[in-house]
Design an enzyme around this catalytic site. Sequence first.
Site, PDB file in Angstrom:
ATOM      1  N   SER A 142      34.789 -13.517  29.548  1.00 47.44           N
ATOM      2  CA  SER A 142      34.890 -12.960  28.213  1.00 47.44           C
ATOM      3  C   SER A 142      33.500 -12.854  27.616  1.00 47.44           C
ATOM      4  CB  SER A 142      35.772 -13.837  27.337  1.00 47.44           C
ATOM      5  OG  SER A 142      35.983 -13.247  26.078  1.00 47.44           O
ATOM      6  N   TYR A 155      43.763 -17.900  27.060  1.00 48.20           N
ATOM      7  CA  TYR A 155      42.820 -16.901  27.570  1.00 48.20           C
ATOM      8  C   TYR A 155      41.382 -17.403  27.466  1.00 48.20           C
ATOM      9  CZ  TYR A 155      40.415 -12.409  28.060  1.00 48.20           C
ATOM     10  OH  TYR A 155      39.588 -11.393  28.471  1.00 48.20           O
TER      11      TYR A 155
END
Length: 277
Positions: A142, A155
Amino acid sequence: MRLAGRTAIVTGAGRGVGRSIALTYAREGAQLALVARSVAELEETARQVQALGAPALVVPADISEREQVDRMAAQVIDRYSTVDILVNNAAISGPVGALQDVDPDRWVQVLQVNLFGTYYCCRAVLPAMVKQDWGRIISLTSEVDMATWYSMSAYSTSKAAIIRLTEGLARELAHTNIRVNALGPGGIPSRMAKEIRDEAAAAGVDDLYEGCRSVAAGERDATDQATALALFLACDDSGNMSGKLLSAMLDDVSYLRKHVTEIMGSDAYQLRRVLLP
């Protein structure tokens, strides 16, 4: 043709940035192994790869299942004799909302796909890379500011863990010619962006909804930058760079190419404690 003669596995290659990376690698001379759960999407990517004159092997697999990953790697090696490049791109977004409110089964599933899937794929290809003493592993994570994903605890946890896995594996392999790096792709218009947008709307997470709405609508698109970085990390341009986190939103390939040695000699481009004033 910076990847001429190289064999590359790209997971999540059926669409989005995975397909973009596969096509870029094909243009640079690589032979591709395309991995995902959706056969139809993989076959479309394969058609586009083959139209560029590159070989394409379609390997349907669920990367959260170790046996399927092992079979996938064996199939690739049987077809191409080895594996030179692994792009860990396949991932799911998981639930949006307060940790105590979201479905625990969905929370765990994110770790199984994103983190364990990355681990399984690395584990499966490393014997071939070690044998030939050359390899490139690129794991999509990310963006640097993962605080943005505060309402997506599964996540963000999985992606931060992938960075730590990258740093640790790079240290393990420091005596080899295998390089391991992480890549934050930035905003990619995709099915995942739309899924997060819709879940954020339902959960009332306004800032996440707005960010994903703009990405899903194509108002923000870092696909080209992310693909350029994935090529940089796969070829000799990146030199001995290993154990680093690059960002499609922050990093320019031309700058990185000129400063590879300097970057490797510093503690920059890593997931580390930041001291705030």
